[in-house]
Design an enzyme around this catalytic site. Structure first.
Site, PDB file in Angstrom:
ATOM      1  CG  ASP A   1      -7.908  -1.795  -3.441  1.00 41.82           C
ATOM      2  OD1 ASP A   1      -8.623  -1.271  -2.563  1.00 41.82           O
ATOM      3  OD2 ASP A   1      -6.674  -1.753  -3.423  1.00 41.82           O
TER       4      ASP A   1
ATOM      5  CG  HIS B   1      -6.071  -2.139  -0.011  1.00 46.49           C
ATOM      6  ND1 HIS B   1      -5.248  -1.841  -1.076  1.00 46.49           N
ATOM      7  CD2 HIS B   1      -5.509  -1.549   1.053  1.00 46.49           C
ATOM      8  CE1 HIS B   1      -4.248  -1.093  -0.661  1.00 46.49           C
ATOM      9  NE2 HIS B   1      -4.374  -0.897   0.628  1.00 46.49           N
TER      10      HIS B   1
ATOM     11  CB  SER C   1      -0.960  -0.071   1.193  1.00 46.56           C
ATOM     12  OG  SER C   1      -2.074   0.744   0.979  1.00 46.56           O
TER      13      SER C   1
END
Ligand SMILES: *[C@@H]1O[C@H](CO)[C@@H](O)[C@H](O)[C@H]1NC(C)=O
Ligand SMILES: *[C@@H]1O[C@H](CO)[C@@H](O)[C@H](O)[C@H]1NC(C)=O
Length: 328
Positions: free
Chosen positions: A243, A296, A125
């Site tokens: 996501d 995610h 991330s």
């Protein structure tokens, strides 16, 4: 609203145990037979994401998996503080430029990392775009392969939701909303420093403390940034297919999303004029776009294992073959 998904939820332990059992024998043989030749895998640097810490179980398990795939790998977990609590806090609060300078100094002073011929790196991330910033601004020790999972390379247009009891996260998000471009927020709130709304690029170009700089979007380009990215062997960009936490998810591939209009990286000016070296890297086959199923950070051990097998390990395979010939 979507809750935050942290790496610590990944069930990696079974796989790690299997790998360790299967590779235990070869590890012993390798380390005793060849200490100083190029068989040694390059060190790997891991930078965790928002709301996570270097000490979190999920991140530590990723390190174990890397070592299971390539026995003997030295793994370094990026941290902004040895206290896990303060390290987590620093994912929400701080000036990213200062945080990055601190990480550059830590890596450059590290006895193992600083003497390796190169390092590999994996960013989860926001850790992904921060490691890219490391390559552009510092790159000493130099990175060979950089793998990013669900990173926000072209910014975000909205902030993510927090778990209801995560007061640190909720406090940060409360400060962010409506205040993104104030210097107070740009110097203190981490996600604001990679906020980028294509419908309001003027504010972004004027005030963004981090992303507008490392993406070389301002009139004055820093050529060092492009040169460093082009020296990578691979930049591997994983995008989570489902996501909904990162908005827009296509940011993981440097795509520009303006309403319904999606401009892929190769059609963008930043690529065509090669502001940060991505076109040159692409020309030599080093820019990899990959997808992985799920929300995610819902990473399977298979996806991680495949990535670590393909992109991490010994420095030069050719050198290893020469050694074998030499020994004969
Ligand atoms: C470009 O970036 C390098 C590496 O961070 C830095 O040393 C240099 O001062 C920058 N150049 C300009 C013109 O800002
Ligand atoms: C962040 O830190 C850098 C380096 O100290 C500084 O130059 C910059 O002005 C800071 N950003 C903001 C928005 O205050």
């Amino acid at each position: 609203m979507v809750a935050m998904h942290y790496l610590r939820t990944i069930p990696l332990l079974a796989t790690v145990a299997q790998f360790l059992a299967a590779t235990a024998e070869s590890t012993v043989q390798r380390t005793s037979a060849s200490r100083d030749n190029d068989d040694t895998p390059l060190p790997v640097v891991i930078w965790h994401g928002l709301g996570d810490t270097y000490a979190a179980e999920g991140i530590q398990q990723v390190g174990e998996l890397i070592q299971a795939v390539n026995p003997g790998t030295f793994v370094y977990f990026v941290r902004l503080d040895d206290s896990a609590e303060n390290d987590r806090r620093a994912t929400f609060y701080g000036n990213v430029t200062e945080q990055l300078a601190r990480v550059c100094a830590d890596l450059a002073a590290h006895p193992i990392l600083s003497t390796a011929p190169a390092i590999d790196a994996v960013g989860f991330s926001q850790g992904g775009q921060f490691l890219r910033g490391y390559v552009e601004r510092c790159n000493a020790p130099p990175v060979r392969n950089l793998v990013t999972f669900g990173s926000q390379h072209n910014g975000i247009v909205d902030y993510r939701a927090c778990e209801s009891r995560d007061w640190l996260c909720r406090g940060a998000m409360a400060l962010l909303h409506g205040n993104t471009w104030t210097s107070f927020v740009q110097s203190r709130l981490v996600p604001a420093q990679y906020f980028r709304d294509p419908a309001d690029l003027d504010s972004y170009l004027e005030y963004s403390n981090f992303l507008a700089d490392i993406n070389n979007e301002r009139a004055l380009k820093n050529e060092t940034y492009a040169r460093h990215i082009a020296t990578l062997e691979n930049l591997v960009l994983y995008l989570f297919e489902d996501d909904t936490t990162v908005i827009p998810k296509e940011t993981g591939w440097f795509e520009d999303v303006n309403g319904d209009e999606i401009t892929p990286l190769r059609a963008r000016k930043m690529y065509q004029e090669d502001w940060i070296g991505l076109r040159e890297l692409d020309r030599k086959g080093g820019l990899k776009f990959k997808t992985t199923p799920g929300e995610h950070m819902q990473l399977s051990d298979k996806v991680l294992t495949d990535a670590f097998t393909e992109f991490f390990g010994p420095y030069k395979t050719a050198a290893r073959d020469q050694d074998v010939v030499g020994e004969l």
